[in-house]
Write a protein that holds these residues in place. Sequence first.
Motif, mmCIF file in Angstrom:
data_model
loop_
_atom_site.group_PDB
_atom_site.id
_atom_site.type_symbol
_atom_site.label_atom_id
_atom_site.label_comp_id
_atom_site.label_asym_id
_atom_site.label_seq_id
_atom_site.Cartn_x
_atom_site.Cartn_y
_atom_site.Cartn_z
ATOM 1 N N PRO A 731 -21.897 -16.844 18.299
ATOM 2 C CA PRO A 731 -21.298 -15.506 18.482
ATOM 3 C C PRO A 731 -19.835 -15.432 18.053
ATOM 4 C CG PRO A 731 -21.550 -16.630 20.591
ATOM 5 C CD PRO A 731 -22.235 -17.486 19.583
ATOM 6 N N ASP A 732 -19.133 -16.562 18.005
ATOM 7 C CA ASP A 732 -17.728 -16.585 17.584
ATOM 8 C C ASP A 732 -17.674 -16.690 16.067
ATOM 9 O OD1 ASP A 732 -15.055 -17.101 17.074
ATOM 10 O OD2 ASP A 732 -14.806 -18.335 18.874
ATOM 11 N N PRO A 733 -17.074 -15.726 15.371
ATOM 12 C CA PRO A 733 -17.025 -15.785 13.896
ATOM 13 C C PRO A 733 -16.304 -17.018 13.373
ATOM 14 C CG PRO A 733 -15.612 -14.036 14.749
ATOM 15 C CD PRO A 733 -16.414 -14.503 15.888
ATOM 16 N N VAL A 734 -15.266 -17.465 14.083
ATOM 17 C CA VAL A 734 -14.544 -18.656 13.622
ATOM 18 C C VAL A 734 -15.433 -19.887 13.726
ATOM 19 C CG1 VAL A 734 -12.528 -20.120 14.036
ATOM 20 C CG2 VAL A 734 -12.324 -17.634 14.259
ATOM 21 N N GLU A 735 -16.205 -19.989 14.837
ATOM 22 C CA GLU A 735 -17.107 -21.137 14.992
ATOM 23 C C GLU A 735 -18.225 -21.113 13.958
ATOM 24 O OE1 GLU A 735 -18.512 -21.389 18.949
ATOM 25 O OE2 GLU A 735 -16.562 -21.940 19.799
ATOM 26 N N ARG A 736 -18.595 -19.910 13.486
ATOM 27 C CA ARG A 736 -19.596 -19.859 12.421
ATOM 28 C C ARG A 736 -19.050 -20.471 11.139
ATOM 29 N NH1 ARG A 736 -21.037 -14.701 14.463
ATOM 30 N NH2 ARG A 736 -19.866 -13.640 12.817
ATOM 31 N N PHE A 737 -17.757 -20.261 10.858
ATOM 32 C CA PHE A 737 -17.153 -20.842 9.658
ATOM 33 C C PHE A 737 -16.986 -22.351 9.814
ATOM 34 C CE2 PHE A 737 -16.387 -16.575 8.406
ATOM 35 C CZ PHE A 737 -16.094 -16.585 7.049
ATOM 36 N N THR A 738 -16.427 -22.783 10.941
ATOM 37 C CA THR A 738 -16.247 -24.233 11.130
ATOM 38 C C THR A 738 -17.590 -24.943 11.218
ATOM 39 O OG1 THR A 738 -16.079 -23.870 13.522
ATOM 40 C CG2 THR A 738 -14.019 -23.936 12.257
ATOM 41 N N GLY A 739 -18.561 -24.268 11.847
ATOM 42 C CA GLY A 739 -19.908 -24.853 11.886
ATOM 43 C C GLY A 739 -20.514 -24.961 10.509
ATOM 44 N N GLY A 740 -20.304 -23.969 9.661
ATOM 45 C CA GLY A 740 -20.796 -24.051 8.286
ATOM 46 C C GLY A 740 -20.153 -25.183 7.520
ATOM 47 N N TRP A 741 -18.832 -25.376 7.720
ATOM 48 C CA TRP A 741 -18.166 -26.498 7.054
ATOM 49 C C TRP A 741 -18.740 -27.842 7.550
ATOM 50 C CZ3 TRP A 741 -15.452 -27.917 3.064
ATOM 51 C CH2 TRP A 741 -14.811 -29.148 3.078
ATOM 52 N N GLN A 742 -18.954 -27.948 8.868
ATOM 53 C CA GLN A 742 -19.549 -29.173 9.408
ATOM 54 C C GLN A 742 -20.949 -29.391 8.846
ATOM 55 O OE1 GLN A 742 -19.369 -28.555 13.617
ATOM 56 N NE2 GLN A 742 -17.139 -28.836 13.742
ATOM 57 N N GLU A 743 -21.717 -28.308 8.640
ATOM 58 C CA GLU A 743 -23.047 -28.437 8.061
ATOM 59 C C GLU A 743 -22.976 -28.988 6.644
ATOM 60 O OE1 GLU A 743 -27.102 -28.431 8.186
ATOM 61 O OE2 GLU A 743 -25.729 -27.902 9.832
ATOM 62 N N PHE A 744 -21.993 -28.517 5.872
ATOM 63 C CA PHE A 744 -21.806 -29.033 4.512
ATOM 64 C C PHE A 744 -21.417 -30.515 4.534
ATOM 65 C CE2 PHE A 744 -18.432 -29.939 1.320
ATOM 66 C CZ PHE A 744 -19.255 -30.042 0.198
ATOM 67 N N VAL A 745 -20.496 -30.885 5.433
ATOM 68 C CA VAL A 745 -20.056 -32.288 5.513
ATOM 69 C C VAL A 745 -21.219 -33.180 5.975
ATOM 70 C CG1 VAL A 745 -18.499 -33.884 6.686
ATOM 71 C CG2 VAL A 745 -17.651 -31.674 5.908
ATOM 72 N N ASP A 782 -10.450 -23.104 6.075
ATOM 73 C CA ASP A 782 -9.052 -23.166 6.512
ATOM 74 C C ASP A 782 -8.549 -21.788 6.900
ATOM 75 O OD1 ASP A 782 -8.880 -25.882 6.198
ATOM 76 O OD2 ASP A 782 -8.047 -25.798 4.173
ATOM 77 N N ARG A 783 -8.909 -20.776 6.108
ATOM 78 C CA ARG A 783 -8.445 -19.412 6.395
ATOM 79 C C ARG A 783 -9.012 -18.917 7.729
ATOM 80 N NH1 ARG A 783 -9.767 -15.408 1.733
ATOM 81 N NH2 ARG A 783 -8.318 -16.854 0.687
ATOM 82 N N SER A 784 -10.261 -19.232 8.018
ATOM 83 C CA SER A 784 -10.845 -18.766 9.274
ATOM 84 C C SER A 784 -10.159 -19.369 10.491
ATOM 85 C CB SER A 784 -12.335 -19.112 9.306
ATOM 86 O OG SER A 784 -12.520 -20.515 9.415
ATOM 87 N N VAL A 785 -9.615 -20.589 10.318
ATOM 88 C CA VAL A 785 -8.977 -21.259 11.443
ATOM 89 C C VAL A 785 -7.534 -20.816 11.621
ATOM 90 C CG1 VAL A 785 -8.275 -23.506 12.363
ATOM 91 C CG2 VAL A 785 -10.503 -23.241 11.291
ATOM 92 N N PHE A 786 -6.808 -20.717 10.503
ATOM 93 C CA PHE A 786 -5.359 -20.493 10.603
ATOM 94 C C PHE A 786 -4.945 -19.044 10.364
ATOM 95 C CE2 PHE A 786 -5.901 -24.962 9.331
ATOM 96 C CZ PHE A 786 -5.269 -25.575 10.408
ATOM 97 N N ASP A 787 -5.809 -18.222 9.802
ATOM 98 C CA ASP A 787 -5.428 -16.844 9.535
ATOM 99 C C ASP A 787 -5.324 -16.072 10.840
ATOM 100 O OD1 ASP A 787 -4.785 -14.522 8.335
ATOM 101 O OD2 ASP A 787 -6.593 -14.356 7.099
ATOM 102 N N VAL A 788 -4.385 -15.110 10.861
ATOM 103 C CA VAL A 788 -4.217 -14.290 12.056
ATOM 104 C C VAL A 788 -5.423 -13.384 12.258
ATOM 105 C CG1 VAL A 788 -2.798 -12.511 13.150
ATOM 106 C CG2 VAL A 788 -1.714 -14.361 11.858
ATOM 107 N N ARG A 789 -5.959 -12.848 11.181
ATOM 108 C CA ARG A 789 -7.083 -11.931 11.278
ATOM 109 C C ARG A 789 -8.379 -12.732 11.287
ATOM 110 N NH1 ARG A 789 -10.720 -9.909 7.846
ATOM 111 N NH2 ARG A 789 -9.741 -11.005 6.084
ATOM 112 N N PRO A 791 -12.276 -13.627 10.651
ATOM 113 C CA PRO A 791 -13.185 -13.209 9.579
ATOM 114 C C PRO A 791 -14.222 -12.233 10.108
ATOM 115 C CG PRO A 791 -13.736 -15.413 10.333
ATOM 116 C CD PRO A 791 -12.461 -15.034 11.029
ATOM 117 N N ASP A 792 -14.712 -11.360 9.194
ATOM 118 C CA ASP A 792 -15.716 -10.395 9.613
ATOM 119 C C ASP A 792 -17.122 -10.943 9.343
ATOM 120 O OD1 ASP A 792 -16.121 -10.169 6.876
ATOM 121 O OD2 ASP A 792 -14.878 -8.369 6.711
#
Length: 849
Positions: A731-745, A782-789, A791-792
């Motif tokens: 449900p957290d958009p940031v965790e979806r991005f970091t989770g996707g990166w972890q899936e790639f790694v 990186d943008r999803s973690v450090f950006d102020v806004r 991600p949608d």
Amino acid sequence: MSDANDNGADVSGADVGTPARRDRRSLRAPRTPRRTLVMQAALLDLVMVVGAFAAWPIYRDTAFVVLVLVALVAGNAVAAAGLRWRWNGWWLALATIAAYLVLGLPLASPGSLTSPAQAVVGLRGVATAPVTGWKDLLTLDLPLGSYQATLAPALLIFLSVPVLALTIAWRGGRWWPLAVVTALVPALFGIAFGDTATAPAVNLGPLSVGREAVVGVAVLVAALAAVVWRTVVERRRALATATAASGARASGRPLRGVAGRVATAVGMVAIAVVAASAVAPWALAGATRDVLRSEIDPRLELAAELSPLGQYRAVFADDRYEQTLFRVEAPAGIDRVRLATLPFYDGRAARVVDAAAASADARSSFSRVPSTLAAPAGSSSGSARFVVEEWNEVWMPTVGDVTSVNFEGGGAATLADGFYYNAETAAGVQLSDTGFAPGTAYRQATAFVSDGPALTGLEPARTGPTLGDDLVPESLVRWVDEHAAGKGGVALADLIDLLRARGFLSHALVIDPASPPLWAEALGDYAFQPSRAGHSTDRIEQLFAALLAREDEVGGDDDAALVAGVGDDEQFAVAAMMIADRLGFDARIVVGARLASDDESLAACDAGVCTAGDLAAWVEVRGAGSDWVAVDVTPQHTAFPSPDTQQRQDPKNPTEVRQEQAEVVQPADADPSDGGRSPGDDTTGATDLTALWAALRVGGVSLLVLLLVIGPFALVVLVKLVRRRARRASPDPVERFTGGWQEFVDAAVDHGMPGPGAQTRHELVAAYGGSPGAAELATLADRSVFDVRPPDEAEGERFWRIVDAERTRLDDGLSAWARLRAQISLRSLLRRSARAGAAQRLPRDRRDR
């Protein structure tokens, strides 16, 4: 920042470039000294060798010793090869399975090397032992020796445990204590599959310690030694690392301090041993040893069978009377074939087993026979051969005491697996699904006593009966009290002779006088008398009530005039057993056939050909400290029951008999309480489900084997799928991005690439080949973690589409086997990674600063 990974990650040179290989070399842990590896292996092997002593009572054969030594060496070699070439878990498992199959025939089934056909059977037994081998260990009498493939489970244990324990110890890092726990498995194997009876105590000076306690203490001490040594090594390594980093020199421990701790540990172990030796015999007095073998017993299956004594009368029907049941060639000195021994009586039927009896009751304990059984002391040995014709019951023909059985023909293995034997009652059963088919042949090695004691020379084994008053009819007690003369075996022999002389043989309740049955014709000058089937307490009460009534009417001691008890071996065997028990003798009923007899009135097999009409029942009696003595109980059939005395006298009060009012009363059917079939039972219409059950069992075993082989791989794929869906659906958009990166790694790691270590995402993308898609993933993560806004939703969907594309790109150019290996790889599941995205994510209230 990026995810962390373990330092032992592997790199495939075909997938990455030179920087990745440099990264892999830089991340490797420092080499462990070879002598440390050898010492660790020696201590763990010592624990497993002590465990082999716990398993020794299961086999008690030199083949087991050879197996343990070779399996330990092979296990050490496989673990060392896995360490040298850095095999993953799947390669180690495949190497272990290959070693098991290669060593299986010569070590686990040495008897199968005599012929190619036996080798095929042995290989099948070795291959199926991981699934079905427990049955052999739990249903065969101990020791097993090298019988069939019973050594296969031991080979599996002593080969796989060293591989797993040493791999954990050498490569497990902080998980190394699990190696010591794994090394204890052989000892647990010996305990779980061992005998139900404890071994004789070992005398250690003034102490008497059980063998199990000695082995247990030895295993504990060996395991503690392995733990203490590894702890000291780890401490020294940590101190050396700290010294190298800080430059400070650690002061060594005083030698006397170490000696004091060692002395304390030894003293604690010694006190524990002494306390256990003193307390255990008192605490465990009278307790049984509960092992897996205690729960595996064919008694329930035999208890469901009809009593063979209750089925005795059915063989005298005309359609079976002349059938050849089996042929036997027995050594000289053996005059009887045993089908079943019935030591139990519950008032309704005599039974082979008592389902309510304790598991320690040897009379109910049937188990499979290993290669040989010990012959009783003072017995003669011989060999008998049986050929079964029309006998299809579970009760197996045997002679004397069985020492070994060898079945012949194509179904020999199945019949051997289905053969169970009770050494206490000298009776065998065949519980295989196929059972006896016409032409089944087997050879039995036997031990027998040619010159046993005479019945008249026996002394009572006890002073009172064992059968309760509710089981023994009052008429029998009165009859024994009135006719018993003398003592011991003499009194018993006289009572049984008197019972046979005043009884009359009859196998039926009704017959057609115009067409008498075959059994009646075979008796010659015979006048039929009706006899009700069954051998319940009520039926025995009727038998002795008739005897007493005749004695009261006629008087005197003329046996011919006092014949009144009508029946056959079914009733007279139970009656003789009750009489013997009442006089203090051990007694049991036997159903079988005589091969020869001095009494011409008794049926016997002609030249070893046993027909249904030759079946008989007798009792076996045992006195104080003597062998069992067979006693025939078949009643005579030449002196007919005398007509009723009152019918031969003139009536004192004449009465008018009105013939027209008399009604014919048909005899009653057999008493249902007798536990046998009534004559009207129709069992021919029952549906035969044998083939269905056999198909279901084969299908079930095949499915189980398939699940055991494919199940672990399917589980790994399922876990990865669940993990990927959880990351994508966060449900957290940031965790979806970091989770996707972890899936790639994780996908890259499963394809042989290194973990992230301390590299940034873009550095890791360069190590992975620098594809545009991977670079875009690093930027968006990186943008999803450090950006102020934050991600949608649309950006998240686009990110995961790139992840799927990159996962597909990793498979490009790989063979089908390489793709499958990546799918089932455990590297991404086992790597020690921190959630870098979560650790790097800034609090939302700080992003505007």
